[in-house]
Structures are given as structure tokens and as C-alpha cells.
Write a protein that holds these residues in place. Structure first.
Motif, PDB file in Angstrom:
ATOM      1  N   GLY A  82      59.995  50.190  36.123  1.00  0.00           N
ATOM      2  CA  GLY A  82      58.555  50.017  35.957  1.00  0.00           C
ATOM      3  C   GLY A  82      58.228  49.074  34.825  1.00  0.00           C
ATOM      4  O   GLY A  82      57.313  48.226  34.939  1.00  0.00           O
ATOM      5  N   ALA A  83      58.964  49.222  33.696  1.00  0.00           N
ATOM      6  CA  ALA A  83      58.708  48.337  32.555  1.00  0.00           C
ATOM      7  C   ALA A  83      59.014  46.886  32.907  1.00  0.00           C
ATOM      8  O   ALA A  83      58.260  45.968  32.543  1.00  0.00           O
ATOM      9  N   THR A  84      60.102  46.677  33.642  1.00  0.00           N
ATOM     10  CA  THR A  84      60.487  45.291  34.005  1.00  0.00           C
ATOM     11  C   THR A  84      59.477  44.669  34.959  1.00  0.00           C
ATOM     12  O   THR A  84      59.037  43.525  34.773  1.00  0.00           O
ATOM     13  N   VAL A  85      59.097  45.410  35.999  1.00  0.00           N
ATOM     14  CA  VAL A  85      58.179  44.866  37.011  1.00  0.00           C
ATOM     15  C   VAL A  85      56.811  44.597  36.413  1.00  0.00           C
ATOM     16  O   VAL A  85      56.220  43.509  36.619  1.00  0.00           O
ATOM     17  N   THR A  86      56.272  45.561  35.678  1.00  0.00           N
ATOM     18  CA  THR A  86      54.931  45.376  35.108  1.00  0.00           C
ATOM     19  C   THR A  86      54.930  44.292  34.043  1.00  0.00           C
ATOM     20  O   THR A  86      53.933  43.545  33.910  1.00  0.00           O
ATOM     21  N   THR A  87      56.021  44.151  33.294  1.00  0.00           N
ATOM     22  CA  THR A  87      56.084  43.086  32.291  1.00  0.00           C
ATOM     23  C   THR A  87      56.104  41.717  32.965  1.00  0.00           C
ATOM     24  O   THR A  87      55.427  40.772  32.522  1.00  0.00           O
ATOM     25  N   ALA A  88      56.907  41.614  34.043  1.00  0.00           N
ATOM     26  CA  ALA A  88      56.963  40.332  34.771  1.00  0.00           C
ATOM     27  C   ALA A  88      55.593  39.980  35.346  1.00  0.00           C
ATOM     28  O   ALA A  88      55.133  38.830  35.274  1.00  0.00           O
ATOM     29  N   LEU A  89      54.905  40.977  35.910  1.00  0.00           N
ATOM     30  CA  LEU A  89      53.576  40.733  36.470  1.00  0.00           C
ATOM     31  C   LEU A  89      52.590  40.359  35.371  1.00  0.00           C
ATOM     32  O   LEU A  89      51.740  39.447  35.548  1.00  0.00           O
ATOM     33  N   ALA A  90      52.715  41.038  34.218  1.00  0.00           N
ATOM     34  CA  ALA A  90      51.812  40.738  33.110  1.00  0.00           C
ATOM     35  C   ALA A  90      52.023  39.318  32.605  1.00  0.00           C
ATOM     36  O   ALA A  90      51.060  38.584  32.336  1.00  0.00           O
ATOM     37  N   LEU A  91      53.283  38.923  32.476  1.00  0.00           N
ATOM     38  CA  LEU A  91      53.562  37.555  32.007  1.00  0.00           C
ATOM     39  C   LEU A  91      53.019  36.517  32.998  1.00  0.00           C
ATOM     40  O   LEU A  91      52.458  35.478  32.600  1.00  0.00           O
ATOM     41  N   ALA A  92      53.166  36.798  34.286  1.00  0.00           N
ATOM     42  CA  ALA A  92      52.704  35.829  35.292  1.00  0.00           C
ATOM     43  C   ALA A  92      51.181  35.706  35.276  1.00  0.00           C
ATOM     44  O   ALA A  92      50.620  34.590  35.259  1.00  0.00           O
ATOM     45  N   THR A  93      50.506  36.828  35.281  1.00  0.00           N
ATOM     46  CA  THR A  93      49.043  36.784  35.347  1.00  0.00           C
ATOM     47  C   THR A  93      48.442  36.266  34.045  1.00  0.00           C
ATOM     48  O   THR A  93      47.499  35.454  34.066  1.00  0.00           O
ATOM     49  N   VAL A  94      48.954  36.742  32.908  1.00  0.00           N
ATOM     50  CA  VAL A  94      48.420  36.268  31.637  1.00  0.00           C
ATOM     51  C   VAL A  94      48.730  34.783  31.452  1.00  0.00           C
ATOM     52  O   VAL A  94      47.897  34.006  30.945  1.00  0.00           O
ATOM     53  N   GLY A  95      49.935  34.373  31.908  1.00  0.00           N
ATOM     54  CA  GLY A  95      50.290  32.957  31.812  1.00  0.00           C
ATOM     55  C   GLY A  95      49.351  32.085  32.626  1.00  0.00           C
ATOM     56  O   GLY A  95      48.919  31.008  32.181  1.00  0.00           O
ATOM     57  N   PHE A  96      49.028  32.549  33.847  1.00  0.00           N
ATOM     58  CA  PHE A  96      48.112  31.788  34.687  1.00  0.00           C
ATOM     59  C   PHE A  96      46.735  31.695  34.034  1.00  0.00           C
ATOM     60  O   PHE A  96      46.111  30.626  34.012  1.00  0.00           O
ATOM     61  N   ILE A  97      46.240  32.827  33.505  1.00  0.00           N
ATOM     62  CA  ILE A  97      44.927  32.810  32.857  1.00  0.00           C
ATOM     63  C   ILE A  97      44.948  31.901  31.639  1.00  0.00           C
ATOM     64  O   ILE A  97      43.989  31.149  31.376  1.00  0.00           O
ATOM     65  N   GLY A  98      46.078  31.925  30.875  1.00  0.00           N
ATOM     66  CA  GLY A  98      46.173  31.085  29.691  1.00  0.00           C
ATOM     67  C   GLY A  98      46.154  29.609  30.033  1.00  0.00           C
ATOM     68  O   GLY A  98      45.496  28.805  29.355  1.00  0.00           O
ATOM     69  N   LEU A  99      46.872  29.211  31.107  1.00  0.00           N
ATOM     70  CA  LEU A  99      46.896  27.807  31.512  1.00  0.00           C
ATOM     71  C   LEU A  99      45.510  27.357  31.989  1.00  0.00           C
ATOM     72  O   LEU A  99      45.058  26.231  31.716  1.00  0.00           O
ATOM     73  N   THR A 100      44.842  28.248  32.704  1.00  0.00           N
ATOM     74  CA  THR A 100      43.494  27.894  33.185  1.00  0.00           C
ATOM     75  C   THR A 100      42.529  27.771  32.002  1.00  0.00           C
ATOM     76  O   THR A 100      41.696  26.844  31.956  1.00  0.00           O
ATOM     77  N   ALA A 101      42.653  28.683  31.015  1.00  0.00           N
ATOM     78  CA  ALA A 101      41.787  28.626  29.840  1.00  0.00           C
ATOM     79  C   ALA A 101      42.073  27.387  29.013  1.00  0.00           C
ATOM     80  O   ALA A 101      41.180  26.826  28.370  1.00  0.00           O
TER      81      ALA A 101
END
Length: 664
Positions: A218-237
Motif C-alpha cells: 500500500g505504501a509503495t502504490v500510494t507513494t507512486a500515485l502521489a508522486l505521479a499526480t503531484v508531479g503532473f500538477i507541479g509541471l502544470t503549475a
């Protein structure tokens, strides 16, 4: 009560239920052990130790091997071989073959040898019987001896000091025993002999890190998802605010890390405090049944909990408020020491230390100090909250900035990012808290181990001056002399009034400690000593209970019976392995005394020769000489004494001739 014509009265019927309170087997100890390839002198020294320890049969064997086979012949070895042959038995009990051993030393000693006077005194004591002259000559001969020679003569020639000429020698022996009974700080050291060799300090190891596969996944999957989504939001911002978005992204990462790190410590402290609350709040343990290791540890905790009740404290309150912690400690001791080879008595030092430590902390009001120590400090809690708020603010800025570029996609990504960051943070807090708990437990266990090792070292130092078996034997011999002195005073007998005597030493009821060195006899903390005095009017029996550790006589019983009251006497081994002395009289119940105990868990696990130990113990208890005398009286009545004197003439002449032949 003291009428010599009265019928027999049995006052020794308390031997049916004897409980061993504790026992210890000390070893390896070289006092009574011969090396694989010993020299004749080493063999002689082992035999001499056995003689001083009251084990005459073993002494005869070793000294004979040294002198006869090893040709270790000098004045000292001849003297002690002679004492070993005579110690604890009459001349009738000395086989002709052993008397013949003395002839092998023909002409070995010169008159000017330092041991010549001691050997001549032994011969004088033999040949002076039963005349009433020569007391002054014996006293003069005794004065020529060293203290060692004099004490050994008085101890091992006891059976031959039975005429008026030896009254002075008995008086001297009684005087020496009165002072030697308390020598070498007996009251402060004797109890240590019964303490087994303690087992070293241990602690229950810290629980390993327990993180399930599901948590890691759970920690691995949610961390990977968090990095992907936050990374996308950061690039867009970034497309909207540039460096401001980069700064917000860094703030978000730092806030999440700081919040997780401080949150893990907060959670670790809380969970450890809750665990101790549950542990300390457990109900009192139910005492284990039976006689197993857990049951004995229960008894130890109960005993020391009562013993170490803080002064002035309400006992019920003390036991109630410490029940949980004491139960937790009891369970730990049972868990870490529950091995087949461990005797519960070997960890009594730890039980005593743990209970005393609980009492000290309870009295000082520090038993629950862990609650303060494990409370998360305010800075930790503030950091967790503020870091989480900072991360939330940074995330909100990134979502706001990104929404200017792609409102719909960023909004959907924000929902996924918030959920994944939340669940990832929870998983990593749990993982980090578990590692924190493990390291904190390890540090706590190391501190506990250091404290217990210090307590173990203190106990070892306390036992450092434990008396050896030879000291125990000497003290017991002095006690026997004290009983003899009491008996002659109680019955108002002179030494010449005692035609023969016999001792029996047995463990006293209801409970006692016992211990032995390897190849040595059992020594007991409490003895029941029976003294039989044969006089012209009948048999006088004195039974005393001896507290060996305190060198005090607890109780005393006097019994008289006629010679014709004897029916039979025997030592029988029961089905359980006990050896029981039984004297049957014409009237009354038999006199039964349990001489040795059956094998126990300790002896089965630690003792290399439990059956041999029983035989050695019977020998040192004086049972064989007592049987010889009492069986003779049962068979021949009062005439046994005269017949015995007549039967001794031939061996007496043979011994005297062999002793005289020693001198060149």
C-alpha cells in the motif's frame, strides 16, 4: 519420662512428608575428584579431603591407592591411613584385609618423625581400652601434637574414647567444638552453600520489526500515485507561475517529510505508552499448579512481593497497584529462562532484584513515570501539525496555479493526489513508527540488561566466600559434639557410663535446603540428629532439630527404652528412591526417619551420580555404624556389649601389632 524401666516411646514420626525447599549441585569442584592421571600425592590429597568431609569409605579407597599402590609412604600418609581405617566404625567392622594394609609400611617411620607421636597416640587409645588408668599420660601425649593432629584424632577416634581415661579428651573435644561451631563467620556464610550457581542476566529481546506485506504494498502504490499526480500538477503549475511553483513543490515535499517524521515519533510514543498501560493494568496472575518451573517462579514472586513490602505501606494496596507489572516481569522470567537445565533457584536472584526494584519505584511514586517519559513533547506535536499545514498550503497553491492552465484535468488530478498523499503518509507513519518502536525497545532492553548484569555481579560477589564442603563437614562435626555434650549433661552421664554410642543425621521436616559438591554428600540446612547412648541401664535416645545455618538447636526430645525392647532395625529403599531408617520396638509405633530424598528434576538434569550421592550421604550420616550397633543390640540384647569387647580382642591385637611395626 526418664525412667530406665519404662516402655518405649516413639517421638520421631514426622518423617513421612519431607519436602525439599531448594537444592544446588556445585561443580565442577576438585575437592573430591581425582585427575585423569593423578600422582600418588594428588590421590592422597583427595582421600584426605574425603576424610575431613566425613566420607571415610572414599577416604580409605584413595589413601590406600596412594600408599599401597603408589608407595606414597611417610609419617603423614601412615597417620591418615590409620585414621581412615578406624574412622566411624568399631574394630569389628574393620576387615582383616584392611588391617593387612598397615603391614606394607613396615619400618617406614622413625621415632623422630613429626607424625610419630600422633600414630603412637592412636595406638595408645586402642590399647588403653577399657582400663581406667593413664588419663594423665594421654593428656601429655595429646599436648605433643599439633592442632591439626589433635583435632583429627579427637574427630576420627571418637568411637574409641569410651573409658574414664578419655574423659579429659572428651572435655577437650567439647571445648574445641563450642568455639569452632561459629568459626569462620558460619552464621554469615553457611546459607551461601545452599545457593546454586546463578544463571547470568538475560532480558527478553525486543520484538522484531513487524510490517506486513500489505502495508509495504500500500505504501509503495500510494507513494507512486502521489508522486505521479503531484508531479503532473507541479509541471502544470510551472507553466503559470514558474519558480513560485517550484518553490511550492519543494515546500510540499519538505512538509510531508517533516510531518511524517514527527508523526511517526508521536505515534511510536503513544503506542508504547498504551502497551505499557495494558501491561501494567493486567489482572493478577493465577498461580501455576504443580511443581514445575513456572510454579516455582510464581512462588518466588509471591514470596519476595510479601518480603519486600515497602515499610509503612499498606500491603494490600502495594500488591494491588503492582500486580500488573509484577505479572509482566514474572512472565518474562518464565519465558527467557524456561529451559530443561535451568533450576528456578538459579534465577531467584533476578526475581528478588526485580521485585525490590518495583518496590523502590512504587514507594518513590515513579512506577508510572513512563507515561511522562513517553508523552510526545510539544515541539514534536507542533512540528507534525505545522508541517502538515505547510504541505497543505503548498499543495493548494500548486492546484490553484495548475487550474489556470487546465482546470478539469488538474482538478481530477488534485483529488487523486490528496487521496494518495493521505494514504501514503499514513502508511509511512506506521512503517516509521514501527522502526522507531523497535530501536526504542532495543535501547530500553540494553539498559535493563545492564542493570540486571550489575545485580548479577553483586550477587556473585556476595557468594564469593561461599564455604566449601570441608568447612561444612567441620561445622557439622562440631554440632555432633555439641549434641553429645548436651546428652551427657541431660542424662547426667560420665563418659565411662556410655558403653557405646551412635549418631544418625537426617534432613529435618517440613522443608529444608540441600546442596552438594560433585562426588560429595548432600548437606542440609536443617538436620534431625538422633543420638543413641548405650548404658548399663538401657538405651538413651536424644533427638534434636538443628538449624545448620544459624547453628542453633530448635527442639529436643528424650526417649529411653530397655535393651529387650528392640525388635529390628533396617534401612529400606522405597519405590520412589528414598532411603528410610526404621527401628522397630516391642511396643509403640516404629521410629522412622527419612535419610535421603528421591531423585528430583534438578538431580536428574544436573547430577552425574544421584544414586552414588545417596550412598555417600548415608555414609556421612553415620547410618552404617548405627546399624552395626543397633542390629547387634536387637540380636543379642545387653550382652552385645560384652560380646563385642570379646570379639574386638583379635582385631585389636592385629591393629596394634601392625601399628608398632610401622616404626623402624
Amino acid at each position: 519420662m526418664n525412667d530406665p524401666h519404662s516402655g518405649p516411646t516413639n517421638l520421631a514420626m514426622d518423617s513421612a512428608n519431607v519436602a525439599v525447599q531448594a537444592e544446588a549441585i556445585h561443580g565442577p569442584v576438585s575437592v573430591y575428584q581425582v585427575e585423569s592421571a593423578p600422582s600418588p600425592q594428588q590421590t592422597f590429597n583427595v582421600g584426605l579431603n574425603a576424610l575431613h568431609g566425613g566420607m571415610a569409605p572414599e577416604a580409605r579407597e584413595h589413601i590406600r591407592d596412594a600408599v599401597v599402590l603408589g608407595r606414597y609412604i611417610n609419617g603423614r600418609s601412615c597417620f591418615y591411613l590409620l585414621l581412615a581405617l578406624l574412622s566411624g566404625r568399631t574394630l569389628q567392622q574393620v576387615p582383616p584385609g584392611e588391617i593387612a594394609m598397615l603391614r606394607c609400611m613396615h619400618g617406614a617411620i622413625k621415632d623422630d618423625d613429626e607424625w610419630a607421636d600422633a600414630i603412637k597416640l592412636v595406638d595408645h587409645l586402642l590399647t588403653s581400652r577399657p582400663t581406667e588408668d593413664g588419663a594423665a599420660d594421654l593428656e601429655q601425649e595429646l599436648q605433643k601434637l599439633t592442632n591439626e593432629q589433635r583435632n583429627d584424632v579427637l574427630q576420627h577416634m571418637e568411637m574409641f574414647l569410651d573409658s574414664s581415661a578419655e574423659d579429659a579428651l572428651w572435655t577437650r573435644a567439647f571445648e574445641a567444638a563450642r568455639s569452632d561451631r561459629y568459626a569462620e563467620n558460619r552464621e554469615g556464610r553457611a546459607w551461601k552453600f545452599f545457593q546454586p550457581e546463578p544463571i547470568g542476566a538475560r532480558v527478553q529481546p525486543a520484538d522484531p520489526v513487524l510490517i506486513g506485506l500489505g502495508t509495504w504494498t500500500g505504501a509503495t502504490v500510494t507513494t507512486a500515485l502521489a508522486l505521479a499526480t503531484v508531479g503532473f500538477i507541479g509541471l502544470t503549475a510551472w507553466q503559470h507561475t514558474g519558480m513560485a511553483a517550484a518553490s511550492a513543490l519543494l515546500a510540499l515535499a519538505a512538509g510531508c517529510y517533516a510531518s511524517v517524521r514527527s508523526g511517526a515519533e508521536w505515534r511510536c510514543r503513544k503506542e508504547r505508552r498504551q502497551a505499557k498501560d495494558r501491561e501494567y493494568g493486567r489482572p493478577p496472575a493465577t498461580t501455576a499448579r504443580g511443581d514445575g518451573f513456572a510454579s516455582k517462579i510464581d512462588h518466588q514472586f509471591n514470596h519476595y512481593s510479601a518480603r519486600y513490602t515497602p515499610p509503612g505501606a499498606d500491603k494490600a494496596r502495594w500488591l494491588s497497584e503492582t500486580a500488573g507489572v509484577r505479572r509482566a516481569l514474572r512472565d518474562e522470567v518464565v519465558t527467557i529462562y524456561r529451559e530443561k537445565t535451568v533450576n528456578a533457584k538459579q534465577v531467584a536472584w533476578l526475581t528478588r532484584y526485580l521485585v525490590a526494584d518495583v518496590a523502590r519505584r512504587w514507594q518513590a511514586g515513579k512506577l508510572r513515570d513512563y507515561r511522562k517519559e513517553l508523552r510526545a513533547p510539544l515541539p514534536i506535536r507542533l512540528m507534525c501539525v505545522l508541517a502538515a499545514l505547510a504541505a497543505a498550503a503548498a499543495g493548494a497553491f500548486l492546484i490553484w496555479s495548475g487550474a489556470h492552465i487546465s482546470p478539469l484535468i488538474v482538478s481530477l488530478s488534485a483529488l487523486a493526489a490528496v487521496a494518495s498523499v493521505w494514504f501514503a503518509a499514513r502508511a509511512w507513519v506506521r512503517i516509521a513508527a514501527e522502526y522507531e518502536r523497535h530501536f526504542a525497545d532495543k535501547a530500553e532492553k540494553q539498559g535493563l540488561l545492564a542493570d540486571r548484569q550489575a545485580a548479577f555481579s553483586r550477587w556473585k560477589r556476595k557468594l564469593a566466600d561461599r564455604p566449601d564442603d570441608l568447612e561444612m563437614a567441620r561445622w557439622l562435626e562440631c554440632d555432633r559434639k555439641a549434641v553429645m555434650e548436651q546428652a551427657t549433661a541431660l542424662y547426667r552421664l560420665k563418659r565411662q557410663d556410655v558403653l557405646a554410642h551412635a549418631f544418625i543425621e537426617a534432613p529435618a521436616t517440613p522443608s529444608y535446603d540441600r546442596a552438594r559438591v560433585e562426588k560429595g554428600p548432600w548437606r542440609y540446612s536443617k538436620y534431625k540428629i538422633l543420638l543413641f547412648l548405650l548404658t548399663k541401664d538401657g538405651v538413651r535416645q536424644l533427638t534434636v532439630h538443628l538449624d545448620f545455618q544459624k547453628a542453633t538447636f530448635r527442639s529436643r526430645a528424650r526417649t529411653n527404652y530397655r535393651y529387650d525392647a528392640f525388635t529390628s532395625v533396617q534401612v529400606a529403599e522405597t519405590d520412589s528412591g528414598e532411603n528410610v531408617f526404621e527401628l522397630t520396638l516391642t511396643n509403640g509405633d516404629p521410629i522412622k526417619v527419612k535419610m535421603t530424598d528421591p531423585p528430583t528434576d534438578v538431580t536428574k538434569n544436573e547430577d552425574k551420580g544421584p544414586q552414588g550421592a545417596s550412598q555417600v550421604t548415608l555414609g556421612t550420616a553415620g547410618i552404617w555404624n548405627a546399624l552395626h550397633i543397633l542390629e547387634g543390640v536387637a540380636a543379642e540384647g545387653q550382652e552385645w556389649i560384652a560380646f563385642e569387647r570379646q570379639r574386638e580382642k583379635v582385631p585389636l591385637a592385629e591393629v596394634s601389632k601392625a601399628v608398632n611395626a610401622i616404626f623402624a
